[in-house]
Design an enzyme around this catalytic site. Structure first.
Site, short mmCIF file in Angstrom:
data_model
loop_
_atom_site.label_atom_id
_atom_site.label_comp_id
_atom_site.label_asym_id
_atom_site.label_seq_id
_atom_site.Cartn_x
_atom_site.Cartn_y
_atom_site.Cartn_z
N ASP A 42 0.85 -1.19 0.00
CA ASP A 42 0.00 0.00 0.00
C ASP A 42 0.89 1.24 0.00
O ASP A 42 2.08 1.17 0.28
CB ASP A 42 -1.01 -0.01 1.15
CG ASP A 42 -0.38 -0.06 2.51
OD1 ASP A 42 0.84 0.15 2.61
OD2 ASP A 42 -1.09 -0.29 3.50
N SER A 43 0.31 2.37 -0.34
CA SER A 43 1.12 3.54 -0.69
C SER A 43 1.74 4.27 0.49
O SER A 43 2.63 5.09 0.34
CB SER A 43 0.25 4.54 -1.45
OG SER A 43 -0.72 5.10 -0.58
N GLY A 44 1.24 4.01 1.70
CA GLY A 44 1.67 4.77 2.87
C GLY A 44 0.73 5.92 3.18
O GLY A 44 0.82 6.53 4.24
N GLY A 45 -0.18 6.21 2.27
CA GLY A 45 -1.09 7.34 2.46
C GLY A 45 -1.93 7.22 3.72
O GLY A 45 -2.04 8.17 4.50
N PHE A 46 -2.50 6.04 3.95
CA PHE A 46 -3.36 5.86 5.11
C PHE A 46 -2.59 6.09 6.40
O PHE A 46 -3.07 6.74 7.33
CB PHE A 46 -3.99 4.46 5.11
CG PHE A 46 -4.89 4.21 6.28
CD1 PHE A 46 -6.19 4.70 6.29
CD2 PHE A 46 -4.45 3.49 7.39
CE1 PHE A 46 -7.04 4.47 7.37
CE2 PHE A 46 -5.27 3.27 8.48
CZ PHE A 46 -6.57 3.76 8.47
N ASP A 80 -2.57 8.56 -2.13
CA ASP A 80 -3.82 9.33 -2.12
C ASP A 80 -3.97 10.04 -0.79
O ASP A 80 -3.28 9.72 0.18
CB ASP A 80 -5.03 8.41 -2.35
CG ASP A 80 -5.17 7.36 -1.25
OD1 ASP A 80 -4.14 6.98 -0.63
OD2 ASP A 80 -6.30 6.93 -0.99
N GLN A 110 -11.87 7.50 -3.97
CA GLN A 110 -12.22 8.12 -2.69
C GLN A 110 -13.54 8.88 -2.85
O GLN A 110 -14.09 8.96 -3.93
CB GLN A 110 -11.11 9.06 -2.22
CG GLN A 110 -9.81 8.37 -1.81
CD GLN A 110 -9.92 7.69 -0.45
OE1 GLN A 110 -10.95 7.69 0.21
NE2 GLN A 110 -8.81 7.10 -0.01
N GLY A 132 -10.96 4.55 1.66
CA GLY A 132 -11.76 5.47 2.45
C GLY A 132 -13.04 4.88 3.00
O GLY A 132 -13.96 5.61 3.37
N ASP A 158 -8.22 -7.06 1.92
CA ASP A 158 -7.18 -7.23 2.93
C ASP A 158 -7.72 -6.69 4.25
O ASP A 158 -8.57 -5.80 4.25
CB ASP A 158 -5.89 -6.49 2.56
CG ASP A 158 -5.99 -5.01 2.87
OD1 ASP A 158 -5.50 -4.58 3.94
OD2 ASP A 158 -6.58 -4.27 2.06
N CYS A 201 -11.63 -28.80 10.43
CA CYS A 201 -10.67 -27.82 9.91
C CYS A 201 -9.30 -28.48 9.75
O CYS A 201 -8.86 -29.23 10.63
CB CYS A 201 -10.60 -26.62 10.86
SG CYS A 201 -9.35 -25.39 10.39
N CYS A 226 -6.39 -26.75 9.37
CA CYS A 226 -5.29 -25.82 9.67
C CYS A 226 -4.30 -26.49 10.63
O CYS A 226 -4.62 -27.50 11.27
CB CYS A 226 -5.84 -24.53 10.26
SG CYS A 226 -6.19 -24.62 12.04
N CYS A 260 -5.81 -26.97 14.26
CA CYS A 260 -6.90 -27.94 14.42
C CYS A 260 -6.45 -29.37 14.12
O CYS A 260 -7.05 -30.33 14.65
CB CYS A 260 -8.08 -27.56 13.54
SG CYS A 260 -8.91 -26.04 14.07
N HIS A 307 -4.87 -20.40 12.39
CA HIS A 307 -6.24 -20.88 12.19
C HIS A 307 -7.07 -19.80 11.49
O HIS A 307 -7.80 -20.10 10.53
CB HIS A 307 -6.91 -21.24 13.52
CG HIS A 307 -8.37 -21.48 13.37
ND1 HIS A 307 -8.89 -22.69 12.96
CD2 HIS A 307 -9.44 -20.65 13.51
CE1 HIS A 307 -10.20 -22.61 12.86
NE2 HIS A 307 -10.56 -21.37 13.20
#
Length: 373
Positions: free
Chosen positions: A89-93, A143, A194, A219, A269, A307, A309, A312, A338
């Site tokens: 991700d861009s780092g903007g957040f 952004d 946005q 956003g 994500d 499950c 995993c 489990c 898990h």
């Protein structure tokens, strides 16, 4: 290259071919902020639990490790020993959420690092340069992340700036990909839609970024209700190109994902599975469990029957509870594994349901089961 394989209503089953491998969508990208999944999870573990894409954070890698150091290792893939796709991700957040003191100008943002307080400037070109050094498969455009709530005037000005920054990102990415010493000359760029909860601003911005062949939704999941988020998806996604990936950033719970897939989203994500796992909260098809609960003290069953995993397959609820109570790292690790396995498996089920044309029935059955608790 993105191939739309099947549609079931608005739900999309796609395939994105990248230089680091094929991504089958809908997909959940497992979040490894500083090139590692929190909870002592290795990249070999990620392969064992069916991870397709790992996501790392431009801001954190820049202020902690240094992207130039990572470039010296040949990029993030070699640095963290992962040969499948990576999205950065861009780092903007982070710039807008972590930096207490920041100044936004047309050139970019000046802020103080939350690690050591040093002054940093980041704009579209700087973000692209950092991500180029990392050599990720997919880079996100820089952004402005407007606050929620925001006035219409603020939001419109913010979105207009994001559009101008997006053009600069695209130009700089093209330049960086052409350099002889670039880590990944095939790096892809995703732009970010946005507009907060203003439908008309969202739609106009979606049309604008689609012209540039760029696409993602940001956003959201920043304070608005789930109903507001779903409404924005219903109104906005039809204006994003159907034959491209549709990425909803930072979302979310299993129910959020199931609802968003139904509205045409196929990239996700979120930190929930790892964060909740580190606190002993685990996802099952019968709802979320708190493994600290005393009722699991003598429970011989795995977290979830059937499950496959790593947790489990071998361990009881009682043992995992014991580890968590004793503050042993293994307890946290098993819960994280898990949860990520649960998310990755759910995405596989979603893909199958869309292919078979029964996604709505699958969604209802899955949500009804998880609401039982």
């Amino acid at each position: 290259m993105y191939e739309l394989i099947k549609k079931d209503g608005r739900a999309k089953r796609g395939r994105l071919t990248t230089v680091h491998g094929v991504i089958e969508t809908p997909v959940f990208m497992n979040v490894g902020t500083v090139a590692a999944i929190k909870g002592a999870v290795s990249t070999d573990d990620l392969k064992d639990i069916g991870t397709q894409v790992e996501l790392s954070n431009t801001y954190h890698l820049h202020v902690r490790t240094g992207d130039k150091l990572i470039k010296e290792f040949g990029g993030l893939h070699k640095f963290m020993h992962w040969d499948r796709p990576i999205l950065t991700d861009s780092g903007g957040f982070q710039v807008f959420s972590l930096a207490k003191l920041r100044k936004i100008k047309e050139e970019g943002v000046s802020f103080a690092s939350h690690i050591d307080g040093r002054k940093i400037f980041m704009g579209p070109e700087e973000s692209m340069q950092i991500q180029s050094n990392l050599g990720s498969t997919i880079a996100m455009a820089f952004d402005e992340c407007p606050p929620h709530p925001a006035t219409r005037e603020y939001m419109q000005n913010s979105v207009d700036r994001t559009t101008r920054w997006l053009r600069r990102c695209k130009k700089e990415m093209d330049r960086l990909n052409s350099l002889e010493d670039t880590v990944n000359p095939h790096q892809m760029l995703f732009g970010i839609n946005q507009g907060g909860t203003f439908e008309d601003i969202r739609i106009e911005h979606a049309k604008e970024i689609s012209k540039m062949d760029l696409y993602a939704l940001g956003g959201l999941a920043v304070g608005e209700t789930h109903e507001e988020m779903y409404n924005i998806l219903e109104k906005t996604v039809p204006y994003l190109p159907e034959d491209k990936p549709t990425y909803l950033m930072g979302v979310g719970t299993p129910v959020n994902i199931l609802e968003a897939v139904d509205r045409g989203v196929d990239f996700f994500d979120c930190v929930y599975p790892t964060r909740n796992g580190r606190h002993g909260h685990v996802y099952t098809n019968q709802g979320k469990l708190n493994m600290f609960n005393k009722k699991y003290e003598l429970d011989h069953r795995p977290i979830e029957e059937g499950c496959q995993c790593p947790a489990c397959r071998s361990y009881s609820r009682a043992y995992i509870r014991h580890l968590l109570k004793a503050k042993e790292m293994l307890g946290m690790r098993l819960c994280v594994l898990h949860n990520l396995y649960f998310y990755n498996t759910m995405m596989s089920e979603i893909r199958q349901a869309i292919e078979e044309g029964n996604y709505k029935e699958y969604k209802k059955r899955k949500i009804d089961g998880m609401m039982n608790q």
